[in-house]
Structure formats: structure tokens, C-alpha cells
Design a protein around this motif. Structure first.
Motif, mmCIF file in Angstrom:
data_model
loop_
_atom_site.group_PDB
_atom_site.id
_atom_site.type_symbol
_atom_site.label_atom_id
_atom_site.label_comp_id
_atom_site.label_asym_id
_atom_site.label_seq_id
_atom_site.Cartn_x
_atom_site.Cartn_y
_atom_site.Cartn_z
ATOM 1 N N LYS A 85 -50.200 -28.111 36.157
ATOM 2 C CA LYS A 85 -49.570 -29.105 37.026
ATOM 3 C C LYS A 85 -48.779 -28.480 38.182
ATOM 4 O O LYS A 85 -48.846 -28.976 39.308
ATOM 5 C CB LYS A 85 -48.651 -30.025 36.208
ATOM 6 C CG LYS A 85 -49.341 -30.749 35.060
ATOM 7 C CD LYS A 85 -50.387 -31.723 35.531
ATOM 8 C CE LYS A 85 -50.952 -32.505 34.358
ATOM 9 N NZ LYS A 85 -52.047 -33.411 34.747
ATOM 10 N N PRO A 86 -48.019 -27.400 37.953
ATOM 11 C CA PRO A 86 -47.298 -26.798 39.086
ATOM 12 C C PRO A 86 -48.234 -26.343 40.208
ATOM 13 O O PRO A 86 -47.899 -26.493 41.392
ATOM 14 C CB PRO A 86 -46.572 -25.599 38.448
ATOM 15 C CG PRO A 86 -46.394 -25.989 37.021
ATOM 16 C CD PRO A 86 -47.629 -26.754 36.668
ATOM 17 N N LEU A 87 -49.396 -25.817 39.842
ATOM 18 C CA LEU A 87 -50.363 -25.392 40.864
ATOM 19 C C LEU A 87 -50.895 -26.594 41.638
ATOM 20 O O LEU A 87 -51.053 -26.535 42.857
ATOM 21 C CB LEU A 87 -51.509 -24.629 40.217
ATOM 22 C CG LEU A 87 -51.188 -23.256 39.628
ATOM 23 C CD1 LEU A 87 -52.421 -22.644 38.978
ATOM 24 C CD2 LEU A 87 -50.648 -22.330 40.717
ATOM 25 N N ALA A 91 -50.396 -27.314 45.598
ATOM 26 C CA ALA A 91 -51.551 -27.577 46.462
ATOM 27 C C ALA A 91 -51.398 -28.920 47.170
ATOM 28 O O ALA A 91 -51.728 -29.051 48.362
ATOM 29 C CB ALA A 91 -52.829 -27.551 45.642
ATOM 30 N N LEU A 92 -50.873 -29.932 46.455
ATOM 31 C CA LEU A 92 -50.693 -31.260 47.041
ATOM 32 C C LEU A 92 -49.679 -31.222 48.171
ATOM 33 O O LEU A 92 -49.914 -31.789 49.255
ATOM 34 C CB LEU A 92 -50.244 -32.239 45.962
ATOM 35 C CG LEU A 92 -50.045 -33.690 46.396
ATOM 36 C CD1 LEU A 92 -51.350 -34.284 46.892
ATOM 37 C CD2 LEU A 92 -49.492 -34.524 45.237
ATOM 38 N N PRO A 123 -59.886 -34.050 54.483
ATOM 39 C CA PRO A 123 -58.640 -33.705 53.784
ATOM 40 C C PRO A 123 -58.234 -34.742 52.743
ATOM 41 O O PRO A 123 -57.656 -34.394 51.712
ATOM 42 C CB PRO A 123 -57.599 -33.617 54.911
ATOM 43 C CG PRO A 123 -58.404 -33.340 56.143
ATOM 44 C CD PRO A 123 -59.684 -34.099 55.943
ATOM 45 N N ASN A 124 -58.560 -36.008 53.001
ATOM 46 C CA ASN A 124 -58.126 -37.058 52.074
ATOM 47 C C ASN A 124 -58.852 -37.009 50.739
ATOM 48 O O ASN A 124 -58.280 -37.374 49.713
ATOM 49 C CB ASN A 124 -58.302 -38.437 52.717
ATOM 50 C CG ASN A 124 -57.162 -38.771 53.648
ATOM 51 O OD1 ASN A 124 -56.058 -38.263 53.489
ATOM 52 N ND2 ASN A 124 -57.417 -39.600 54.642
ATOM 53 N N ILE A 125 -60.104 -36.580 50.724
ATOM 54 C CA ILE A 125 -60.795 -36.508 49.438
ATOM 55 C C ILE A 125 -60.237 -35.365 48.599
ATOM 56 O O ILE A 125 -60.177 -35.447 47.369
ATOM 57 C CB ILE A 125 -62.325 -36.375 49.610
ATOM 58 C CG1 ILE A 125 -63.007 -36.641 48.269
ATOM 59 C CG2 ILE A 125 -62.714 -35.019 50.156
ATOM 60 C CD1 ILE A 125 -64.500 -36.836 48.365
ATOM 61 N N LEU A 126 -59.762 -34.304 49.255
ATOM 62 C CA LEU A 126 -59.103 -33.228 48.514
ATOM 63 C C LEU A 126 -57.780 -33.713 47.925
ATOM 64 O O LEU A 126 -57.468 -33.449 46.751
ATOM 65 C CB LEU A 126 -58.852 -32.033 49.433
ATOM 66 C CG LEU A 126 -60.086 -31.334 50.016
ATOM 67 C CD1 LEU A 126 -59.655 -30.188 50.918
ATOM 68 C CD2 LEU A 126 -60.988 -30.826 48.909
ATOM 69 N N ILE A 127 -57.005 -34.435 48.731
ATOM 70 C CA ILE A 127 -55.716 -34.961 48.261
ATOM 71 C C ILE A 127 -55.928 -35.951 47.110
ATOM 72 O O ILE A 127 -55.230 -35.914 46.095
ATOM 73 C CB ILE A 127 -54.962 -35.626 49.428
ATOM 74 C CG1 ILE A 127 -54.546 -34.556 50.453
ATOM 75 C CG2 ILE A 127 -53.749 -36.396 48.928
ATOM 76 C CD1 ILE A 127 -54.021 -35.118 51.747
ATOM 77 N N ALA A 128 -56.906 -36.847 47.249
ATOM 78 C CA ALA A 128 -57.182 -37.826 46.198
ATOM 79 C C ALA A 128 -57.616 -37.135 44.907
ATOM 80 O O ALA A 128 -57.211 -37.539 43.814
ATOM 81 C CB ALA A 128 -58.267 -38.798 46.660
ATOM 82 N N SER A 129 -58.423 -36.090 45.026
ATOM 83 C CA SER A 129 -58.884 -35.369 43.839
ATOM 84 C C SER A 129 -57.712 -34.724 43.101
ATOM 85 O O SER A 129 -57.666 -34.729 41.862
ATOM 86 C CB SER A 129 -59.906 -34.300 44.243
ATOM 87 O OG SER A 129 -61.049 -34.889 44.831
ATOM 88 N N ILE A 130 -56.764 -34.195 43.854
ATOM 89 C CA ILE A 130 -55.590 -33.582 43.225
ATOM 90 C C ILE A 130 -54.755 -34.644 42.518
ATOM 91 O O ILE A 130 -54.252 -34.423 41.401
ATOM 92 C CB ILE A 130 -54.750 -32.823 44.271
ATOM 93 C CG1 ILE A 130 -55.521 -31.593 44.768
ATOM 94 C CG2 ILE A 130 -53.408 -32.381 43.675
ATOM 95 C CD1 ILE A 130 -54.830 -30.837 45.878
ATOM 96 N N PHE A 131 -54.614 -35.819 43.145
ATOM 97 C CA PHE A 131 -53.908 -36.917 42.474
ATOM 98 C C PHE A 131 -54.594 -37.282 41.159
ATOM 99 O O PHE A 131 -53.938 -37.506 40.128
ATOM 100 C CB PHE A 131 -53.835 -38.141 43.387
ATOM 101 C CG PHE A 131 -52.599 -38.196 44.229
ATOM 102 C CD1 PHE A 131 -51.351 -38.392 43.650
ATOM 103 C CD2 PHE A 131 -52.661 -38.060 45.608
ATOM 104 C CE1 PHE A 131 -50.192 -38.452 44.419
ATOM 105 C CE2 PHE A 131 -51.510 -38.106 46.388
ATOM 106 C CZ PHE A 131 -50.284 -38.306 45.787
ATOM 107 N N PHE A 132 -55.931 -37.364 41.168
ATOM 108 C CA PHE A 132 -56.669 -37.666 39.940
ATOM 109 C C PHE A 132 -56.358 -36.634 38.866
ATOM 110 O O PHE A 132 -56.097 -36.971 37.707
ATOM 111 C CB PHE A 132 -58.178 -37.666 40.216
ATOM 112 C CG PHE A 132 -58.653 -38.803 41.080
ATOM 113 C CD1 PHE A 132 -57.925 -39.977 41.183
ATOM 114 C CD2 PHE A 132 -59.837 -38.696 41.800
ATOM 115 C CE1 PHE A 132 -58.364 -41.026 41.980
ATOM 116 C CE2 PHE A 132 -60.281 -39.736 42.602
ATOM 117 C CZ PHE A 132 -59.551 -40.891 42.689
#
Length: 230
Positions: A85-87, A91-92, A123-132
Motif C-alpha cells: 500500500k505505501p508504494l 505512486a498515486l 494518465p487517468n487509467i493509471l490513476i484509476a488502476s492504482i485506486f482499484f
């Protein structure tokens, strides 16, 4: 269209036997759709009064942008990757900070509406993936909270589609007139929470109406892709 494509996307996903094939498909989807949408925003000045875009790929591939979100969700649900989670939080934060800075820079430097203007931008699909990845394995023990989140989650597609209406009506006020960071923050907390709440409330009746209508359409489509009918 995404609803109607679901049975065939599911069949294609389930027909792939290896993780490598599924990940390769996701990479292609992102490359021809999400990344292309972002790169296609770049414009070169060829005339003092005209900005001519450089096309990275035909624009109609941009309509496949939501498929990458759907495919990503299926892969996370199947493989349930474990990342510290910290990583993920680091990244987020870096991605959010970087995209905000890039968006402001590119908006003022010849890009059409900034590098990160829509949900389908790369960039938004990367951010959304990290949220998931941050939230998919969080255990919530409060039953009331679980029921509320489950209800909102079931409306996610409907909320996504209806949010476009609010975007057109009042969210676009963000880009009208003076828009300093202080004004942006003030507008954000006035407009975005209200926009989300109204969209969720409007989604309930539309969701159940759509569920009834789509049931009439989707059942035959799922039967077409059922192995029993082969």
C-alpha cells in the motif's frame, strides 16, 4: 455499446488461457485508445491563427477507451495482485501531482484542453488502476456502510454515463473566467460533490429501468456466447 459488448468481451477474456495473453490485450487497448487520445491532443502551430493536430492514430479508436477500464477490472478480480500500500500511495501522489502540473503546462503550451482532459486519457487509467489496487481488498465490517457502497458500486456505469450531463451543464464553469488555484479549489468543493450526489440520485431510477430493458437484450447476447450453445 459497452453493455452490449460485455458478453463478447467476457467470452474473449475467458477464452484466453494465459495471463500473458490477457495482459497483452490490455496493453494493446491502452496503446491504441487511451494513449492515443492523450497524444492526439498535441498540436503544432502551422499558421498564426490555426492549430493543426498531429494524429497519433485514427480517432475512432478513442471510443475503445472504456474497454481498457473494464478489462483492467476483470484482471484485478481474477488475479488479485498484492502490491504494498505505501508504494501504491506514493505512486498515486506522484501521478496526481504530475498530471496536474502537466495539464496546466500543456494547456498553456499548445495542447488541446490539456494532456489529461477526459476519463479516457492515458494518465487517468493509471490513476484509476492504482485506486482499484488500493481498495479492492479492503475489508469493511460495518454492514450499513457495506450496503451503501454496494448500492453505489452497482450504479457505477450509470453514474459514469450520466455524469456527462452534469459536466456539460455546470462543471464546465471551471474553465470560464478567471481560474486561479484558490478559485479552482473553492469551485471544486461547491460543484463536484453536488454533481456526484445529484448524479447518484438520478442513477437509481434509470439503473432499474435500464436493467429491465437490458435484460431483454442481454440474455440473448449472453446465450450467443454460452459454451452450451456452441
Amino acid at each position: 455499446p459497452l453493455y452490449m459488448m460485455m458478453p463478447f468481451i467476457n467470452a474473449a477474456y475467458q477464452g484466453m488461457q494465459t495471463k500473458k495473453a490477457k495482459f497483452g490485450t490490455l496493453a494493446i487497448l491502452i496503446f491504441v485508445a487511451n494513449l492515443a487520445i492523450t497524444v492526439n491532443r498535441f498540436k503544432v502551430i502551422q499558421h498564426p491563427e490555426e492549430m493543426v493536430p498531429i494524429g497519433f492514430t485514427p480517432n475512432y479508436f478513442g471510443n475503445m477507451g472504456p474497454f481498457a477500464y473494464y478489462w483492467t477490472g476483470m484482471m484485478i478480480a481474477e488475479y488479485r495482485p498484492r502490491v504494498k500500500k505505501p508504494l501504491l500511495l506514493l505512486a498515486l501522489v506522484l501521478l496526481l501531482t504530475g498530471t496536474v502540473m502537466l495539464d496546466r503546462f500543456t494547456t498553456e503550451s499548445g495542447w488541446n484542453q490539456g494532456i489529461n482532459f477526459t476519463n479516457e486519457d492515458f494518465p487517468n487509467i493509471l490513476i484509476a488502476s492504482i485506486f482499484f489496487l488500493l481498495l479492492y481488498d479492503v475489508k469493511i465490517r460495518n454492514q450499513i456502510v457495506c450496503k451503501i457502497l454496494k448500492a453505489v458500486a452497482s450504479l457505477s456505469m450509470t453514474v459514469y454515463l450520466l455524469s456527462f450531463i452534469g459536466d456539460c451543464i455546470y462543471v464546465r464553469k471551471f474553465i470560464i473566467g478567471e481560474n486561479t488555484p484558490a478559485i479552482f479549489i473553492q469551485r471544486y468543493f461547491k460543484i463536484i460533490p453536488l454533481h456526484f450526489l445529484l448524479t447518484v440520485l438520478a442513477s437509481f431510477p434509470i439503473y432499474y429501468l435500464g436493467k429491465f430493458i437490458s435484460g431483454l437484450i442481454m440474455k440473448p447476447l449472453f446465450r450467443l456466447t454460452s459454451p452450451k450453445d456452441q
